[in-house]
Design a protein around this motif. Structure first.
Motif, PDB file in Angstrom:
ATOM      1  N   LEU A 213       2.707   6.330  -9.784  1.00  0.00           N
ATOM      2  CA  LEU A 213       3.272   5.142  -9.475  1.00  0.00           C
ATOM      3  C   LEU A 213       4.725   5.439  -9.976  1.00  0.00           C
ATOM      4  O   LEU A 213       5.455   4.439 -10.046  1.00  0.00           O
ATOM      5  N   ASP A 214       5.155   6.485 -10.221  1.00  0.00           N
ATOM      6  CA  ASP A 214       6.715   6.806 -10.850  1.00  0.00           C
ATOM      7  C   ASP A 214       7.491   6.759  -9.548  1.00  0.00           C
ATOM      8  O   ASP A 214       8.627   5.994  -9.783  1.00  0.00           O
ATOM      9  N   LYS A 215       6.841   6.550  -8.462  1.00  0.00           N
ATOM     10  CA  LYS A 215       7.963   6.135  -7.180  1.00  0.00           C
ATOM     11  C   LYS A 215       8.225   4.758  -7.042  1.00  0.00           C
ATOM     12  O   LYS A 215       9.006   4.347  -6.727  1.00  0.00           O
ATOM     13  N   TYR A 216       7.394   3.984  -7.688  1.00  0.00           N
ATOM     14  CA  TYR A 216       7.646   2.586  -7.759  1.00  0.00           C
ATOM     15  C   TYR A 216       8.275   1.923  -9.125  1.00  0.00           C
ATOM     16  O   TYR A 216       8.414   0.811  -9.358  1.00  0.00           O
ATOM     17  N   GLN A 217       9.167   3.051  -9.829  1.00  0.00           N
ATOM     18  CA  GLN A 217       9.878   2.519 -10.945  1.00  0.00           C
ATOM     19  C   GLN A 217      11.177   1.942 -10.447  1.00  0.00           C
ATOM     20  O   GLN A 217      11.717   2.083  -9.470  1.00  0.00           O
ATOM     21  N   ASN A 218      11.491   1.007 -11.314  1.00  0.00           N
ATOM     22  CA  ASN A 218      12.712   0.307 -10.849  1.00  0.00           C
ATOM     23  C   ASN A 218      13.140  -0.244  -9.554  1.00  0.00           C
ATOM     24  O   ASN A 218      14.090  -0.384  -9.080  1.00  0.00           O
ATOM     25  N   VAL A 219      12.021  -1.068  -9.336  1.00  0.00           N
ATOM     26  CA  VAL A 219      11.926  -1.815  -8.059  1.00  0.00           C
ATOM     27  C   VAL A 219      11.856  -3.444  -8.340  1.00  0.00           C
ATOM     28  O   VAL A 219      11.811  -4.173  -7.609  1.00  0.00           O
ATOM     29  N   GLY A 220      11.801  -3.666  -9.649  1.00  0.00           N
ATOM     30  CA  GLY A 220      11.628  -5.023 -10.351  1.00  0.00           C
ATOM     31  C   GLY A 220      10.287  -5.756  -9.856  1.00  0.00           C
ATOM     32  O   GLY A 220       9.292  -5.086  -9.928  1.00  0.00           O
ATOM     33  N   TRP A 221      10.401  -6.976  -9.505  1.00  0.00           N
ATOM     34  CA  TRP A 221       9.424  -7.735  -9.271  1.00  0.00           C
ATOM     35  C   TRP A 221       8.345  -7.275  -8.109  1.00  0.00           C
ATOM     36  O   TRP A 221       7.228  -7.453  -7.960  1.00  0.00           O
ATOM     37  N   LYS A 222       8.985  -6.448  -7.583  1.00  0.00           N
ATOM     38  CA  LYS A 222       8.164  -5.925  -6.202  1.00  0.00           C
ATOM     39  C   LYS A 222       7.190  -4.944  -6.512  1.00  0.00           C
ATOM     40  O   LYS A 222       6.423  -4.591  -5.712  1.00  0.00           O
ATOM     41  N   LYS A 223       7.153  -4.513  -7.819  1.00  0.00           N
ATOM     42  CA  LYS A 223       6.498  -3.418  -8.162  1.00  0.00           C
ATOM     43  C   LYS A 223       4.984  -3.640  -8.098  1.00  0.00           C
ATOM     44  O   LYS A 223       3.991  -3.062  -7.584  1.00  0.00           O
ATOM     45  N   PHE A 224       4.739  -5.250  -8.572  1.00  0.00           N
ATOM     46  CA  PHE A 224       3.344  -5.672  -8.395  1.00  0.00           C
ATOM     47  C   PHE A 224       2.845  -5.818  -6.987  1.00  0.00           C
ATOM     48  O   PHE A 224       1.703  -5.372  -7.013  1.00  0.00           O
ATOM     49  N   TYR A 225       3.651  -5.982  -5.957  1.00  0.00           N
ATOM     50  CA  TYR A 225       3.054  -6.288  -4.747  1.00  0.00           C
ATOM     51  C   TYR A 225       2.917  -4.621  -4.109  1.00  0.00           C
ATOM     52  O   TYR A 225       1.885  -4.475  -3.392  1.00  0.00           O
ATOM     53  N   LEU A 226       3.717  -3.731  -4.331  1.00  0.00           N
ATOM     54  CA  LEU A 226       3.746  -2.567  -3.817  1.00  0.00           C
ATOM     55  C   LEU A 226       2.532  -1.973  -4.487  1.00  0.00           C
ATOM     56  O   LEU A 226       1.847  -1.320  -3.701  1.00  0.00           O
ATOM     57  N   ILE A 227       1.974  -2.143  -5.765  1.00  0.00           N
ATOM     58  CA  ILE A 227       0.813  -1.703  -6.248  1.00  0.00           C
ATOM     59  C   ILE A 227      -0.471  -2.394  -5.648  1.00  0.00           C
ATOM     60  O   ILE A 227      -1.362  -1.820  -5.262  1.00  0.00           O
ATOM     61  N   TYR A 228      -0.323  -3.688  -5.580  1.00  0.00           N
ATOM     62  CA  TYR A 228      -1.527  -4.371  -5.112  1.00  0.00           C
ATOM     63  C   TYR A 228      -1.792  -4.151  -3.457  1.00  0.00           C
ATOM     64  O   TYR A 228      -2.849  -3.822  -3.110  1.00  0.00           O
ATOM     65  N   GLY A 229      -0.630  -3.673  -2.594  1.00  0.00           N
ATOM     66  CA  GLY A 229      -0.888  -3.512  -1.343  1.00  0.00           C
ATOM     67  C   GLY A 229      -0.916  -2.099  -0.950  1.00  0.00           C
ATOM     68  O   GLY A 229      -0.820  -1.639   0.339  1.00  0.00           O
ATOM     69  N   MET A 230      -1.123  -1.161  -2.035  1.00  0.00           N
ATOM     70  CA  MET A 230      -0.930   0.157  -1.452  1.00  0.00           C
ATOM     71  C   MET A 230      -2.345   0.683  -0.998  1.00  0.00           C
ATOM     72  O   MET A 230      -3.223   0.146  -1.300  1.00  0.00           O
ATOM     73  N   CYS A 231      -2.148   1.408  -0.338  1.00  0.00           N
ATOM     74  CA  CYS A 231      -3.228   2.177   0.511  1.00  0.00           C
ATOM     75  C   CYS A 231      -2.902   3.528   0.874  1.00  0.00           C
ATOM     76  O   CYS A 231      -1.549   3.863   0.522  1.00  0.00           O
ATOM     77  N   ASP A 232      -3.662   4.296   1.467  1.00  0.00           N
ATOM     78  CA  ASP A 232      -3.385   5.679   1.722  1.00  0.00           C
ATOM     79  C   ASP A 232      -1.882   5.852   2.743  1.00  0.00           C
ATOM     80  O   ASP A 232      -0.953   6.676   2.413  1.00  0.00           O
ATOM     81  N   GLU A 233      -1.930   5.086   3.948  1.00  0.00           N
ATOM     82  CA  GLU A 233      -0.839   5.227   4.599  1.00  0.00           C
ATOM     83  C   GLU A 233       0.380   4.619   4.006  1.00  0.00           C
ATOM     84  O   GLU A 233       1.484   5.165   4.278  1.00  0.00           O
ATOM     85  N   THR A 234       0.388   3.492   3.365  1.00  0.00           N
ATOM     86  CA  THR A 234       1.580   3.010   2.722  1.00  0.00           C
ATOM     87  C   THR A 234       1.992   3.878   1.954  1.00  0.00           C
ATOM     88  O   THR A 234       3.198   4.169   1.650  1.00  0.00           O
ATOM     89  N   PHE A 235       1.169   4.417   0.894  1.00  0.00           N
ATOM     90  CA  PHE A 235       1.740   5.220  -0.255  1.00  0.00           C
ATOM     91  C   PHE A 235       2.393   6.595   0.393  1.00  0.00           C
ATOM     92  O   PHE A 235       3.253   7.163   0.161  1.00  0.00           O
ATOM     93  N   SER A 236       1.780   6.919   1.447  1.00  0.00           N
ATOM     94  CA  SER A 236       2.198   8.381   2.100  1.00  0.00           C
ATOM     95  C   SER A 236       3.398   8.093   2.786  1.00  0.00           C
ATOM     96  O   SER A 236       4.568   8.828   2.382  1.00  0.00           O
TER      97      SER A 236
END
Length: 157
Positions: A2-25
């Protein structure tokens, strides 16, 4: 991860929620161009991927349902007598499926500590309820509730 999702503000919660293999890669391997906000870039990658997944699943479910519903009308149009084999299957398959379900539900009885007593009581309850009310939905629902009450409160370990 999840280090990649640091410093993105409120968007971090959606990025974690919507994470799947393809999105993360994609989010981890893509170099965000200069002048483009990293948070918004990853947000839209995640959003588009989620739209593709939900849209594809919805389209597949709709198409599958429509094909299975309408195919029988195309193969056997009104006024044309279905083949004798199809009529035979229509008569015997419901009973065969019920038989398979009963066998599947009773497969673990020999190893259970209750010796099949709640299962037998539930089957007897279903048969009596169905003979009395002649309602499949009521028989299945009532039998399920009766069985659950038996195993949760009467035959609990």
């Amino acid at each position: 991860m999840l280090d990649k999702y640091q410093n993105v503000g409120w968007k971090k919660f959606y990025l974690i929620y919507g994470m799947c293999d393809e999105t993360f890669s994609v989010n981890c391997t893509t170099e965000v161009p200069e002048g483009v906000d990293k948070g918004w870039f990853m947000f839209f990658v995640t959003l588009l991927n989620q739209i593709y997944w939900v849209g594809g699943a919805t389209a597949g479910a709709l198409l599958g349902t429509m094909v299975t519903r309408f195919l029988s009308f195309l193969i056997f149009p009104e006024g044309k007598e279905p083949p004798e084999f199809i009529q035979y299957l229509g008569k015997v398959l419901p009973y065969a499926v019920i038989g398979l379900l009963v066998i599947y539900c009773l497969k673990d009885v020999p190893g259970s500590g209750t010796y099949g007593i709640p299962e037998f009581l539930a089957i007897a309850f279903i048969v009596l309820l169905h003979r009395w009310k002649k309602s499949i939905l009521l028989s299945i629902g009532g039998g399920t509730v009766f069985y659950m009450l038996l195993v949760q409160f009467v035959f609990c370990k």
